[in-house]
Design an enzyme around this catalytic site. Structure first.
Site, PDB file in Angstrom:
ATOM      1  N   GLY A 125     -51.563  34.122   5.840  1.00 35.15           N
ATOM      2  CA  GLY A 125     -50.264  33.859   5.356  1.00 35.15           C
ATOM      3  C   GLY A 125     -49.534  35.275   5.072  1.00 35.15           C
ATOM      4  O   GLY A 125     -48.552  35.745   5.801  1.00 35.15           O
ATOM      5  N   CYS A 133     -32.241  32.610 -18.724  1.00 31.64           N
ATOM      6  CA  CYS A 133     -32.468  32.593 -20.176  1.00 31.64           C
ATOM      7  C   CYS A 133     -33.948  32.487 -20.445  1.00 31.64           C
ATOM      8  O   CYS A 133     -34.476  31.404 -21.121  1.00 31.64           O
ATOM      9  CB  CYS A 133     -31.680  31.428 -20.673  1.00 31.64           C
ATOM     10  SG  CYS A 133     -29.875  31.596 -20.478  1.00 31.64           S
ATOM     11  N   GLU A 134     -34.650  33.501 -20.143  1.00 28.82           N
ATOM     12  CA  GLU A 134     -36.276  33.653 -20.493  1.00 28.82           C
ATOM     13  C   GLU A 134     -36.309  35.148 -20.548  1.00 28.82           C
ATOM     14  O   GLU A 134     -36.262  35.922 -19.479  1.00 28.82           O
ATOM     15  CB  GLU A 134     -36.927  33.359 -19.391  1.00 28.82           C
ATOM     16  CG  GLU A 134     -37.036  31.558 -19.530  1.00 28.82           C
ATOM     17  CD  GLU A 134     -38.162  30.838 -19.471  1.00 28.82           C
ATOM     18  OE1 GLU A 134     -39.348  31.600 -19.425  1.00 28.82           O
ATOM     19  OE2 GLU A 134     -38.330  29.865 -18.926  1.00 28.82           O
TER      20      GLU A 134
END
Ligand code: LLP
Length: 443
Positions: A287, A367-368
């Protein structure tokens, strides 16, 4: 530079006259035509990597199945299918994509610990090459669907070889404590119990030890264990026709820091050469080694903010767009598209030695506190509105993106023969609520 200097040309993203280009197109004009944040893919890079893998393993002529969980966009799948690649899928949704992209069913392998009955039915009806089975209960489910439909399928047992790939614990898959496959010791009793089913033909072994696997040795250990198992199964009358050794070949996240296809082939091919001559069919499921280096995430600096001696570059992309830095503490090289003072990076690495760099945390708008793309980097001075490229983001970038904080998903753009093609339009706010209902639907 790392220990693998042949990695010099791992992609077609390069600075020309101080401006980052993807193949023949510059990323400033791409941004003005397609907006930010966007994933930009280089078709030539993806095709190059597929070719490198094919050439490295040519002696054992494997079925190469692009692992579409890494990047499942239809146009990317189509590009690779047209170049002859098969597909590794892990859900009914991925199987649908692989077929929609034009991949022949006979080149599709299907893995995954939790296939549902409708998914099994879909796979059997499609006539895929190989169904990889991960537990006794799953075998019983597959056999009963096969019987109901009267459709058979070649199956491989996924074994857990208990090999440590020395990678992040979240992506270590072939150690005893992981949920994947059955213990290699249990494989014999598995074959004794199910090996004679007439429809669900157990004629392969599958392993996938983890990803990315930054050294070649774990493959040698895993393949040797699988071959020993093949021999003892043969002694009990079970002929193994397929050996699927999974994916996990590394991408070049830092210039020259990981093995390339030829390095993996150098340890794997000698182990399998003779078996292939005797009729064994090998499957690879790469991948990231195909698509990671073929994509960059293009983002714009919305604001800058100083805090002590540190500068935050607040971008329009964040963990919602590219989760890997925050989820795995993964390193992605970041550099401005038009670096100040023409400061083109000499290589892509954690430490860049150039004068006049600034210490920066590249963060997103969410918001983290965990919402970041790159922490504590030395970058050329940037100003509000500058474009920044996050490199080697083609794999597990868009495919793991979310709508957290109700930010619409970004666009995906393919540069193909110096043309720009939007292969996924940017979502709108309406898209965010498309499946929701104000009143709720009564059921
Ligand atoms: N085959 C199987 C059975 C797999 O589970 C995977 C990846 C692959 C092939 C492809 O591995 P690759 O060649 O792309 O390394 N989200 C993580 C990676 C999770 C990989 C899951 N399985 C990341 O961003 O690094």
């Amino acid at each position: 530079m790392g220990q693998y200097p042949h990695h010099l040309h791992m992609d077609h993203f390069e600075y020309r006259s101080g401006l980052l280009h993807c193949e023949g197109l510059d990323l400033e004009s791409i941004a003005s035509r397609c907006g930010t944040p966007s994933y930009i893919y280089s078709s030539r890079t993806a095709l190059d990597h597929l070719k490198r893998i094919r050439e490295a393993f040519v002696e054992i002529d494997p079925l190469i199945c692009f692992s579409i969980k890494s990047c499942s966009n239809l146009a990317i799948c189509r590009l690779l299918a047209t170049a002859g690649s098969g597909m590794d899928v892990v859900s009914g949704g991925e199987l649908f994509r692989a077929l929609a992209a034009g991949c022949e069913a006979a080149k599709i392998v299907y893995a995954g610990v939790g296939k549902t009955e409708p998914e099994i039915e879909q796979a059997l009806r499609a006539g895929i090459a190989l169904l990889n089975i991960e537990s006794e209960e799953e075998f019983v489910a597959v056999a009963s669907v096969a019987k109901r439909l009267g459709i058979g399928c070649a199956c491989a047992l996924r074994v857990n070889p208990d090999v440590d790939p020395h990678t992040h614990r979240y992506t270590t898959t072939g150690k005893r404590e992981s949920k994947f496959g059955v213990d290699i010791e249990r494989a014999k009793s598995f074959f004794a119990r199910f090996g004679k089913d007439p429809l669900c033909r157990l004629e392969g072994l599958h392993l996938h030890i983890g990803s990315p696997v930054g050294t070649t040795e774990p493959y040698a250990i895993g393949v040797r264990k699988a071959l020993e198992l093949c021999d003892s199964l043969a002694a009990e009358g079970h002929l193994i026709k397929w050996l699927d050794i999974g994916g996990g070949f590394a991408a070049d996240y830092e210039t020259g820091n990981s093995p390339c296809a030829a390095d993996y082939a150098a340890v794997i091919v000698p182990l399998l050469r003779e078996r292939v001559r005797q009729g064994l069919r090998v499957v690879l499921e790469p991948g990231r080694s195909i698509i990671a280096n073929a994509g960059v995430l293009l983002t714009r600096v919305l604001y800058r903010k100083q805090s002590g001696d540190k500068c935050f570059a607040i971008c329009d992309a964040g963990m919602n767009t590219l989760l890997r830095p925050s989820h795995y503490e993964a390193f992605h090289f970041a550099w401005p598209v038009r670096p100040a003072g023409g400061m083109v990076p000499p290589m892509r690495s954690k430490t860049i030695n150039l004068p006049n760099l600034e210490r920066v945390d590249v963060v997103g708008p969410l918001c983290e506190t965990g919402d970041f793309l790159a922490l504590d980097r030395r970058l050329p001075p940037m100003k509000q509105g500058d474009l920044l490229a996050i490199f080697a983001a083609g794999a597990y970038g868009m495919s793991m993106a979310s709508r957290y904080n109700s930010v619409p998903l970004p666009a995906e753009v393919l540069v193909h023969e110096n043309e720009l093609r939007i292969i996924r339009t940017r979502e709108t706010n309406e898209d965010l609520v498309r499946h929701e209902s104000l009143e709720g639907l009564l059921v």
